[in-house]
Design an enzyme around this catalytic site. Structure first.
Site, PDB file in Angstrom:
ATOM      1  N   THR A  15      -6.857   1.585  10.440  1.00 21.30           N
ATOM      2  CA  THR A  15      -5.473   2.053  10.500  1.00 21.30           C
ATOM      3  C   THR A  15      -5.323   3.261  11.413  1.00 21.30           C
ATOM      4  OG1 THR A  15      -5.195   1.288   8.235  1.00 21.30           O
ATOM      5  CG2 THR A  15      -3.497   2.732   9.083  1.00 21.30           C
ATOM      6  N   LYS A  28      -4.506   6.329   3.230  1.00 18.47           N
ATOM      7  CA  LYS A  28      -4.929   6.135   4.621  1.00 18.47           C
ATOM      8  C   LYS A  28      -3.722   6.038   5.552  1.00 18.47           C
ATOM      9  CE  LYS A  28      -3.845   1.584   4.857  1.00 18.47           C
ATOM     10  NZ  LYS A  28      -3.249   0.760   5.943  1.00 18.47           N
ATOM     11  N   LYS A  51       0.852  -1.185   0.000  1.00 18.07           N
ATOM     12  CA  LYS A  51       0.000   0.000   0.000  1.00 18.07           C
ATOM     13  C   LYS A  51       0.884   1.230   0.000  1.00 18.07           C
ATOM     14  CE  LYS A  51      -3.709  -2.376   2.482  1.00 18.07           C
ATOM     15  NZ  LYS A  51      -4.534  -2.452   3.708  1.00 18.07           N
TER      16      LYS A  51
END
Length: 330
Positions: free
Chosen positions: A245, A188, A103
């Site tokens: 997260t 995020k 990510k």
């Protein structure tokens, strides 16, 4: 079927466990010989998941070619900024599905991870998938209920990936919006750094909720500008991953941000941990992507400034809050 998981960090090892739970043979590639030996001898990953017993049908190997030989699917669990260089040294099987777990946005190029895999690994988009969502490794390794997304431009590839990792405790949904899923997963991490800083500074739920929701708005703006489906950001890959997260103490990015908020430097925190906080590495590239597409992302801008040493967390909060009000919609 044989599935190769390339990378033996916490998430790579956990994903290998998930796939092994479906009954497939898993080869887990680890860079260090001592980790390979430890996994095979003790059925545990002593560096990342020392308390989790790994299934008998998961085997660690140190040779990437051996790990991928004959694999139905190759799962890439390499940190985002190392992915291109690592792939350039491998020969990924031409008939295997390729799954990206990373990510991030590549520094210098602004490429999403699926784009890096396609370029550096010679992988056609039709056999590429991205797995994303609320993926806190320790909870998944403990087989707590969790849901994620397998995204691919090819529906059959997404369905195949869903089948190899769908277990009674790990529910996988499919999505065709690779762009949105990857941007949500990368951004995020940056927002979670900001939330962690707020916690480290001693702020409460109002501050963290504001950062999460405004961070989601920033992520959605960037996604729409790059052609993503806006509905993606209301789902598991967007809101689901962001909430997990930002709120969990198991989140590396949230925890890293907390330490920044308490006054420690990026270098000090990085030196003290083996884990990679992707947001620290990707915040500059997410920021550049936003600037290139004329998208306003003030939270990302200020987090990047803190990571670069240009602002303290307290200064960043003051700067964010004192921006001139405009016609901003909540």
């Amino acid at each position: 079927m044989k599935v190769a998981v390339m990378g033996a960090g916490s998430w790579g090892t956990t994903f290998g466990l998930v796939v092994a739970d479906t009954g497939h043979e898993v080869t887990l590639w680890a860079r260090r010989p001592e980790l390979v030996a430890a996994v095979n001898a003790t059925r545990r990953n002593p560096d990342y998941l020392p308390d989790v017993e790994l299934p008998a049908n998961l085997r660690a190997v140190g040779d990437p070619a051996e790990a991928m030989d004959g694999a139905y699917a190759v799962v890439l669990a390499v940190p985002s900024q190392l992915l291109r260089g690592t792939l350039e040294g491998w020969e990924v099987p031409r008939d295997a599905h390729v799954v990206s777990l990373a990510k991030g946005i590549e520094l210098g190029t602004g490429r999403r991870m699926s784009e890096v895999v396609a370029e550096a690994g010679g992988v056609e988009p039709e056999r590429l998938a991205v797995v994303t969502g609320p993926n806190l490794a320790r909870e998944i390794a403990a087989r707590q209920p969790s849901a994620s997304v397998a995204a691919s431009v090819a529906e059959e590839t997404a369905l195949d990936v869903q089948r190899i990792c769908h277990t009674p405790s790990f529910r996988v949904y499919t999505n065709a919006d690779v762009v949105g899923c990857e941007l949500a997963g990368a951004t995020k991490n940056v927002i979670a750094l900001g939330v962690g800083m707020a916690v480290g500074l001693g702020f409460g739920a109002n501050a963290t909720a504001s950062l999460i929701t405004r961070g989601l708005a920033e992520t959605s703006r960037l996604g729409v500008a790059l052609g993503a489906d806006p509905y993606t950001f209301a789902g598991l890959a967007g809101l689901g991953d962001l909430v997990a997260t930002c709120q969990s103490p198991l989140s590396r990015n949230r925890t890293f941000g907390e330490e920044l908020g308490r006054g420690r430097s990026v270098a000090e925190i990085s030196h003290a941990t083996r884990q990679v906080a992707e947001g620290v590495l990707s915040c500059a590239s997410v920021q550049q992507l936003a600037h290139d597409h004329d998208v306003e992302m003030p939270i990302v801008d200020h987090v990047a400034a803190v990571v670069a040493g240009e602002l303290t967390p307290a200064d960043a909060v003051r700067a964010l809050m004192s921006r001139a009000p405009g016609r901003e919609r909540a």
